[in-house]
Design an enzyme around this catalytic site. Structure first.
Site, mmCIF file in Angstrom:
data_model
loop_
_atom_site.group_PDB
_atom_site.id
_atom_site.type_symbol
_atom_site.label_atom_id
_atom_site.label_comp_id
_atom_site.label_asym_id
_atom_site.label_seq_id
_atom_site.Cartn_x
_atom_site.Cartn_y
_atom_site.Cartn_z
ATOM 1 N N ASP A 1 -4.902 -24.008 -1.702
ATOM 2 C CA ASP A 1 -3.789 -24.876 -2.091
ATOM 3 C C ASP A 1 -2.779 -25.030 -0.961
ATOM 4 O OD1 ASP A 1 -2.402 -26.582 -3.737
ATOM 5 O OD2 ASP A 1 -1.236 -24.988 -4.695
ATOM 6 N N SER B 1 7.050 -27.269 -5.388
ATOM 7 C CA SER B 1 5.770 -26.951 -4.755
ATOM 8 C C SER B 1 5.783 -27.364 -3.295
ATOM 9 C CB SER B 1 4.633 -27.681 -5.486
ATOM 10 O OG SER B 1 4.530 -27.224 -6.812
ATOM 11 N N HIS C 1 -2.009 -29.521 -3.542
ATOM 12 C CA HIS C 1 -1.927 -30.354 -4.735
ATOM 13 C C HIS C 1 -0.778 -31.364 -4.660
ATOM 14 C CE1 HIS C 1 1.027 -27.191 -6.052
ATOM 15 N NE2 HIS C 1 1.608 -28.237 -6.629
#
Length: 505
Positions: free
Chosen positions: A283, A363, A248
């Site tokens: 992901d 992230s 993402h």
């Protein structure tokens, strides 16, 4: 020996028995052994020692000579005359001889001990007087000469004194004014400062961060000409320049080839990163940079983690590059469903839960253990409120699974996942059976071929319990495509097991 006298009236001259005669001599017998020891030598009669015969000089009997050892010790030295020792003069009453002086005008004409200590004048006594000549007193130094080295006018001294008084008076007035006008809260402070250096032993957070931070990069994803872009983190896992991150983080770059990805290292170096491959279902994504001798993070085993182990999250939260937070492992094997923004399907994966602070921008960053080895890729958080900040519940993809996906992306650019061929939802609260309830079955899929029907509740896949639909998904993806897996079902209250050959998604 004294004995009683014997009276012999027959002896001539005896008067009435008062005259005594000699007693007969008694000669006791002598032991031959003692005679041999103490007797005279054989052939010697009379005196025992006949070896020395005293000499007579003019009728005087002389003593025998002294032994040679005594004579040598106590005789006069050769050439000595007179008596051997002399009596001290104190005993005879004679005056003691005076010692000659060490210094006099004859022996040392350059020194006279009686001369005065002066800087000038001869040390020898005057010819007409034995006493040394005295130096006439000179002029004494005045106070100005002592202070200034030269003579000073009295007016100058007076002026100097006045100036000194004025300076002292002005200084006193200034001090009084400062003390009188200052506030009672002001003044000089005495602050204690630590001098000892910080202790950073091996294995401390500071030591691990120093080693690991160079291998964690910040990723900027933007389209040229756009006002803004996206930002995240990445981990250098290979010396060839491969960086592992979240899907993402670079999703816009995978959808639009015009979007650029820039990697920023800890020293500020910026370089373009090329997309190698991405996997939306896990992901995870891999990008590559062209650098020389990069710092690579050591890969650890996430399967060795235990709840309570110390971990550290490193990344660029809110564009704050190379931020470090520390915490512990709060839970393991936590099924998480996240994402689904902008029309994308939700992502389901098995995560490591930690209380190390993770925020937007973390992230794709590293979750390392107490040795500095990579054990997870920071991916998502649970938050409350509009700001969406950390509340101490963060999730990371385990390194064992993340590295497996990264290797597949580097090799083929894509990943195949095992699939069971059904859609399921979690059983509602209050149900008699907890698990994943089958909603529909794909015709000709692995589940249909194994006899699984709509309405069945899956409670176990392989050796893992299934308590909801997310746990069913991660349990299936933990196996390889084509692997035969036992699946436990509950149908109409009856429990049974079927074998399912997993297919590719």
């Amino acid at each position: 020996m004294m004995t009683e006298p014997n009276v012999n009236p027959e002896q001539p001259g005896a008067r009435d028995g008062e005259r005594l005669g000699p007693r007969p001599l008694a000669r006791p017998a002598v032991d031959p052994a003692q005679a041999a020891v103490f007797g005279r030598p054989s052939g010697v009669d009379g005196a025992f020692d006949q070896l020395y015969s005293p000499q007579k000089t003019n009728g005087v009997r002389l003593a025998p000579p002294a032994p040679e050892s005594l004579a040598e010790a106590f005789r006069r030295p050769p050439g000595a005359e007179g008596v051997l020792l002399e009596r001290p003069r104190e005993a005879t009453g004679e005056p003691k001889e005076a010692e000659p002086p060490l210094w006099n005008s004859t022996s040392d004409p350059w020194r006279d001990p009686g001369a005065g200590a002066v800087l000038a004048g001869p040390a020898m006594p005057a010819e007409d007087d034995e006493k040394p000549a005295k130096r006439p007193p000179g002029a004494l130094l005045s106070l100005p000469e002592v202070l200034f080295g030269r003579r000073v006018q009295p007016k100058a001294l007076a002026l100097l004194g006045v100036v000194a008084l004025l300076v002292g008076a002005i200084g006193g007035l200034v001090g009084w004014w400062v003390a009188d006008t200052g506030s009672e809260l002001t003044g000089s402070a005495t602050i204690s400062e630590a001098e000892a250096a910080k202790e950073r032993p091996a294995g401390s957070v500071a030591e691990i961060a120093k080693r690991v931070a160079p291998a964690v990069v910040s990723l900027e994803v933007f389209k040229p000409g756009a006002d803004s872009g996206e930002q995240g983190s990445g981990v250098m896992i290979d010396p060839q320049g491969y960086i592992l991150t979240n899907e993402h983080v670079i999703s816009s770059a995978s959808a639009d080839p015009g979007v650029k990805v820039t990697a920023i290292f800890i020293d500020g170096t910026r370089t373009e990163a090329k997309l190698v491959g991405s996997d939306q279902k896990t992901d995870l994504a891999v990008v590559k940079v062209n650098v020389t001798n990069p710092t690579v993070l050591q890969i650890g085993k996430s399967s060795d983690l235990q709840v309570g182990d110390t971990v550290m999250a490193i990344g660029s939260p809110l564009a704050l590059q190379n931020s470090v937070t520390a915490g512990i492992v709060s839970a393991l094997n936590r099924p998480i469903t996240a994402g689904g923004d902008n029309g994308a399907p939700p992502v389901t994966y098995e995560a490591i839960q930690t209380d190390a602070a993770i925020n937007h921008g973390n992230s794709g960053g590293a979750l390392v253990d107490s040795t500095g080895a990579l054990v997870g890729i920071n991916s998502s958080i649970r938050s409350s409120g509009a700001d969406g900040g950390s509340i101490g519940i963060g999730f990371a993809i385990p390194s064992d699974y993340a590295v497996k996906i990264a290797k597949a992306l580097i090799k083929d650019g894509k990943v195949q996942h095992a699939d069971i061929g059904i859609n399921a939802s979690s059983t509602v609260a209050g149900s008699s059976t907890m698990g994943a309830q089958v909603k529909n079955v794909a015709p000709g899929g692995p589940a249909a071929n194994a006899g699984i029907k709509e309405g069945d509740v899956i409670t176990k896949i392989g050796g893992r319990l299934v308590r909801d639909s997310a746990e069913m998904t991660v349990a299936v993806r933990a196996h390889d495509v084509g692997q035969v897996v036992p699946v436990q079902l509950v149908r109409d209250g009856a429990s049974f097991v079927v074998d399912v050959t997993l297919a590719s998604d």
